[in-house]
Design a protein around this motif. Structure first.
Motif, PDB file in Angstrom:
ATOM      1  N   GLY A  99       0.761  -1.247   0.106  1.00 12.61           N
ATOM      2  CA  GLY A  99       0.081  -0.119  -0.180  1.00 12.61           C
ATOM      3  C   GLY A  99       0.943   1.372  -0.008  1.00 12.61           C
ATOM      4  N   LEU A 100       0.124   2.381   0.456  1.00 16.19           N
ATOM      5  CA  LEU A 100       0.923   3.813   0.175  1.00 16.19           C
ATOM      6  C   LEU A 100       1.937   3.530   1.208  1.00 16.19           C
ATOM      7  CD1 LEU A 100       1.121   6.614  -0.868  1.00 16.19           C
ATOM      8  CD2 LEU A 100      -0.625   7.205   0.848  1.00 16.19           C
ATOM      9  N   THR A 101       1.415   3.165   2.535  1.00 11.67           N
ATOM     10  CA  THR A 101       2.588   3.478   3.706  1.00 11.67           C
ATOM     11  C   THR A 101       3.966   2.471   3.367  1.00 11.67           C
ATOM     12  OG1 THR A 101       0.974   3.892   5.182  1.00 11.67           O
ATOM     13  CG2 THR A 101       2.703   2.890   6.088  1.00 11.67           C
ATOM     14  N   SER A 102       3.519   1.164   2.841  1.00 12.77           N
ATOM     15  CA  SER A 102       4.826   0.656   2.544  1.00 12.77           C
ATOM     16  C   SER A 102       5.726   0.993   1.306  1.00 12.77           C
ATOM     17  CB  SER A 102       4.257  -1.143   2.587  1.00 12.77           C
ATOM     18  OG  SER A 102       3.584  -1.169   1.321  1.00 12.77           O
ATOM     19  N   SER A 103       4.984   1.186   0.489  1.00 16.17           N
ATOM     20  CA  SER A 103       5.681   2.105  -0.622  1.00 16.17           C
ATOM     21  C   SER A 103       6.558   3.389  -0.212  1.00 16.17           C
ATOM     22  CB  SER A 103       5.017   2.432  -1.755  1.00 16.17           C
ATOM     23  OG  SER A 103       4.026   1.434  -2.376  1.00 16.17           O
ATOM     24  N   ILE A 104       6.095   4.199   0.645  1.00 14.90           N
ATOM     25  CA  ILE A 104       6.789   5.166   1.253  1.00 14.90           C
ATOM     26  C   ILE A 104       7.980   4.817   2.063  1.00 14.90           C
ATOM     27  CG2 ILE A 104       6.685   7.218   2.892  1.00 14.90           C
ATOM     28  CD1 ILE A 104       3.774   7.646   1.980  1.00 14.90           C
ATOM     29  N   ALA A 105       7.661   3.866   2.888  1.00 13.72           N
ATOM     30  CA  ALA A 105       8.888   2.977   3.501  1.00 13.72           C
ATOM     31  C   ALA A 105       9.886   2.634   2.697  1.00 13.72           C
ATOM     32  CB  ALA A 105       8.081   1.880   4.394  1.00 13.72           C
TER      33      ALA A 105
ATOM     34  N   VAL B  78       9.450   9.748   5.434  1.00 12.24           N
ATOM     35  CA  VAL B  78       9.960   8.417   5.061  1.00 12.24           C
ATOM     36  C   VAL B  78      10.262   7.564   6.217  1.00 12.24           C
ATOM     37  CG1 VAL B  78      11.700   7.436   3.727  1.00 12.24           C
ATOM     38  CG2 VAL B  78      10.566   9.187   2.649  1.00 12.24           C
ATOM     39  N   LEU B  79      10.809   8.415   7.154  1.00 10.75           N
ATOM     40  CA  LEU B  79      11.177   7.501   8.380  1.00 10.75           C
ATOM     41  C   LEU B  79      10.155   7.241   9.210  1.00 10.75           C
ATOM     42  CD1 LEU B  79      13.551   6.773  10.556  1.00 10.75           C
ATOM     43  CD2 LEU B  79      13.222   9.077  11.552  1.00 10.75           C
ATOM     44  N   ALA B  80       9.086   8.078   9.539  1.00  7.89           N
ATOM     45  CA  ALA B  80       7.699   7.444  10.149  1.00  7.89           C
ATOM     46  C   ALA B  80       7.221   6.477   9.407  1.00  7.89           C
ATOM     47  CB  ALA B  80       6.833   8.734  10.020  1.00  7.89           C
ATOM     48  N   ALA B  81       6.897   6.441   7.915  1.00 10.21           N
ATOM     49  CA  ALA B  81       6.536   5.195   7.368  1.00 10.21           C
ATOM     50  C   ALA B  81       7.067   3.827   7.647  1.00 10.21           C
ATOM     51  CB  ALA B  81       6.347   5.451   5.838  1.00 10.21           C
TER      52      ALA B  81
ATOM     53  N   SER C 118      18.394  -8.169   5.904  1.00  9.08           N
ATOM     54  CA  SER C 118      17.388  -7.306   5.918  1.00  9.08           C
ATOM     55  C   SER C 118      17.225  -6.396   7.305  1.00  9.08           C
ATOM     56  CB  SER C 118      15.974  -8.365   6.066  1.00  9.08           C
ATOM     57  OG  SER C 118      14.734  -7.510   6.374  1.00  9.08           O
ATOM     58  N   ARG C 119      17.812  -7.089   8.375  1.00  4.48           N
ATOM     59  CA  ARG C 119      17.803  -6.094   9.682  1.00  4.48           C
ATOM     60  C   ARG C 119      19.108  -5.200   9.533  1.00  4.48           C
ATOM     61  NH1 ARG C 119      16.326 -10.448  14.723  1.00  4.48           N
ATOM     62  NH2 ARG C 119      14.244  -9.994  14.592  1.00  4.48           N
ATOM     63  N   ILE C 120      19.958  -5.680   9.002  1.00  2.00           N
ATOM     64  CA  ILE C 120      21.342  -4.686   8.935  1.00  2.00           C
ATOM     65  C   ILE C 120      20.821  -3.281   8.051  1.00  2.00           C
ATOM     66  CG2 ILE C 120      23.504  -4.238   7.838  1.00  2.00           C
ATOM     67  CD1 ILE C 120      24.049  -7.168   8.297  1.00  2.00           C
ATOM     68  N   ALA C 121      20.076  -3.647   6.955  1.00  2.00           N
ATOM     69  CA  ALA C 121      19.485  -2.729   6.109  1.00  2.00           C
ATOM     70  C   ALA C 121      18.689  -1.620   6.926  1.00  2.00           C
ATOM     71  CB  ALA C 121      18.951  -3.315   4.714  1.00  2.00           C
TER      72      ALA C 121
ATOM     73  N   LYS D 252       7.933  -1.600   9.966  1.00  2.00           N
ATOM     74  CA  LYS D 252       8.854  -2.306  10.724  1.00  2.00           C
ATOM     75  C   LYS D 252       8.201  -2.765  12.047  1.00  2.00           C
ATOM     76  CE  LYS D 252      11.843  -3.273   7.619  1.00  2.00           C
ATOM     77  NZ  LYS D 252      12.142  -4.596   7.154  1.00  2.00           N
ATOM     78  N   LEU D 253       7.382  -1.956  12.836  1.00  2.00           N
ATOM     79  CA  LEU D 253       6.730  -2.190  14.022  1.00  2.00           C
ATOM     80  C   LEU D 253       6.138  -3.275  13.878  1.00  2.00           C
ATOM     81  CD1 LEU D 253       6.524   1.070  15.625  1.00  2.00           C
ATOM     82  CD2 LEU D 253       7.406  -0.777  16.796  1.00  2.00           C
ATOM     83  N   THR D 254       5.267  -3.482  12.542  1.00  2.00           N
ATOM     84  CA  THR D 254       4.341  -4.300  12.376  1.00  2.00           C
ATOM     85  C   THR D 254       5.014  -5.660  12.009  1.00  2.00           C
ATOM     86  OG1 THR D 254       4.005  -3.626  10.149  1.00  2.00           O
ATOM     87  CG2 THR D 254       2.417  -2.575  11.909  1.00  2.00           C
ATOM     88  N   SER D 255       6.085  -5.774  11.263  1.00  2.00           N
ATOM     89  CA  SER D 255       6.561  -6.864  10.657  1.00  2.00           C
ATOM     90  C   SER D 255       7.969  -7.211  11.580  1.00  2.00           C
ATOM     91  CB  SER D 255       7.263  -6.519   9.235  1.00  2.00           C
ATOM     92  OG  SER D 255       8.043  -5.570   9.328  1.00  2.00           O
ATOM     93  N   ASP D 256       8.571  -6.549  12.028  1.00  2.00           N
ATOM     94  CA  ASP D 256       9.715  -6.873  12.869  1.00  2.00           C
ATOM     95  C   ASP D 256      10.148  -5.704  13.800  1.00  2.00           C
ATOM     96  OD1 ASP D 256      11.987  -7.973  13.609  1.00  2.00           O
ATOM     97  OD2 ASP D 256      13.247  -7.414  11.504  1.00  2.00           O
ATOM     98  N   PRO D 257       9.514  -5.843  14.919  1.00  2.00           N
ATOM     99  CA  PRO D 257       9.716  -4.695  15.818  1.00  2.00           C
ATOM    100  C   PRO D 257      10.883  -4.788  16.803  1.00  2.00           C
ATOM    101  CG  PRO D 257       7.958  -6.555  16.608  1.00  2.00           C
ATOM    102  CD  PRO D 257       8.220  -6.801  15.140  1.00  2.00           C
TER     103      PRO D 257
END
Length: 433
Positions: free
Chosen positions: A191-197, A392-395, A346-349, A400-405
């Motif tokens: 969605g829009l949020t993940s695309s901005i992320a 961008v940082l907020a998104a 993934s986590r490093i990035a 990441k809070l929802t997928s890898d907090p």
């Protein structure tokens, strides 16, 4: 400042350093992650990331013209905030993000190298190969500036030509059709949020331009050439990223790209050119990651040395001979080695992106609040860069809070520890003075 060679880096050498860092982790390690967050039109995210980076680069270019320095960002922060906790903390965040980038590139080197032997990317050999690359980068960096700029410039040219050959060849086979990637089986919902992320990861891919500012005091005619080198590096990298992203999306489905996200380029070469294509792509990836590591280590060790000279960060010799810069080179490599062994790509990035964006926002605020008149910066451009970073940082943190907090928690704790540690360190030094 000790052990720095004024006018030792040419404009070409500076561009080589910038592209050497950018065209490494950027396209090889992050392409799949960007596709996972943004979906089938992921190549366009690199364009947006390039635009956002362009706004950010404006502040750095203006600062470099006014204050060319071997310490780059460290010196910029001092000019904006003085020798304060904000300066020391933000500079350390930048240094940490660069070291994190080194571990990202090191693991990418291991992941792509194993593709030649058809071995699982989860093998213990990935961090082992990454450690070997970091040690090699250390040996190259103690050999001197002349060798570094010659090596990175030549190798950067080779890898750029190689990647363009791959991309143009891949697009030629599909008739230069710039279509979105096919969805494949069970594609992720975006969605829009993940695309901005996803833009956060492309910014991480472009942030290598800061390598140039960190070497500003050693570049010939820095007031003219630092800005030029930044523009050239970002432009070259954007073209290469875009062509490669379209080449991969034209030959793999979105699901296939995500499944091979740590080595998507190599995976795209298999059906396209067979065994030769795989070898060609992996060899270019190896060259790219080697130059990326060398250029990044070169820059961050000098930045840490300047912060040590300015007594903004603690420094211990631990019985080591040589200059402070040699010591910070050792510290840089050791921290990168630990991260390479402990964390996946993934986590490093993700951690690198969060720390960098926080630091970047501090740079823009410092320019806007304290230095816009001194460096003759357009306040609208600077504030636009700050706002873009914040969105961008907020998104990115929300996704990441929802997928890898856990990675968000670790990143926040790291930021708190850095600023808290610097607060007590600087207070203690002030009391002792």
């Amino acid at each position: 400042m000790e052990n720095y060679n004024k006018n030792s880096i040419t404009l070409t050498g500076a561009v080589g350093l910038g592209t050497g860092v950018m065209i490494s982790a950027g396209i090889f390690a992050l392409l799949g992650q960007v596709a996972e967050l943004s979906g089938k039109w992921f190549p366009l995210i690199f364009i947006i990331g390039g635009i956002v980076t362009g706004f950010s680069a404006y502040s750095y270019a203006k600062m470099s013209q006014q204050y060319p320095s071997a310490g780059g960002i460290g010196m910029f922060l001092v000019k904006a905030y003085g020798k304060s906790t904000i300066t020391a903390g933000a500079a350390l965040l930048m240094a940490l993000s660069m070291v994190i980038n080194q571990s990202l590139v090191a693991r990418t080197f291991g992941t792509y190298t194993l593709q030649l032997f058809d071995m699982e990317a989860t093998s213990f050999l990935v961090p082992l190969l990454g450690v070997g690359l970091l040690i090699f980068a250390f040996l190259v960096n103690i050999s001197g500036n002349s060798f570094i700029q010659s090596f990175t410039s030549i190798a950067s040219l080779v890898k750029i030509i190689g990647l363009l050959i791959f991309a143009i060849g891949a697009l030629w086979i599909v008739g230069f059709t710039f279509e979105p990637a096919e969805a494949g089986n069970n594609p992720p919902e975006t969605g829009l949020t993940s695309s901005i992320a996803a833009i956060a990861l492309t910014i991480l891919a472009f942030k290598g331009f800061t390598t140039i500012t960190n070497s500003g005091g050693e570049i010939k005619e820095p007031k003219k050439n630092v800005g030029r080198a930044i523009i050239w590096s970002i432009s070259i990298s954007l073209i290469v990223y875009l062509l490669l992203a379209w080449a991969v999306s034209s030959n793999l489905s979105l699901t296939e790209i995500i499944e091979a996200r740590d080595y998507a380029l190599a995976e795209a070469a298999r059906p396209l050119l067979g065994g030769f294509g795989l070898w060609f792509t992996v060899i270019i990836a190896i060259i790219a990651t080697i130059t990326g590591i060398i250029a990044s280590v070169f820059a961050v060790s000098r930045m840490l040395a300047m912060l040590s000279d300015m007594e903004l960060i603690p420094h211990k010799h631990f019985g080591m001979p040589g200059s402070i810069q040699k010591h910070t080179l050792v510290y840089t490599i050791v921290i990168a080695l630990i991260l390479t062994v402990l964390f996946d790509l993934s986590r490093i990035a993700s951690m690198g992106a969060i720390l960098y964006l926080v630091m970047d926002m501090m740079i823009h605020w410092g320019v806007f609040k304290h230095l816009r008149d001194t460096v003759k910066a357009n306040p609208v451009i600077v504030m636009t860069a700050l706002i873009f970073d914040g969105i961008v940082l907020a998104a990115f943190m929300w996704v990441k809070l929802t997928s890898d907090p856990m990675i968000v928690i670790v990143s926040v704790i790291t930021i708190v520890l850095v600023f808290t540690g610097e607060y007590f360190f600087l207070n203690k030094r002030q009391q002792e003075a």
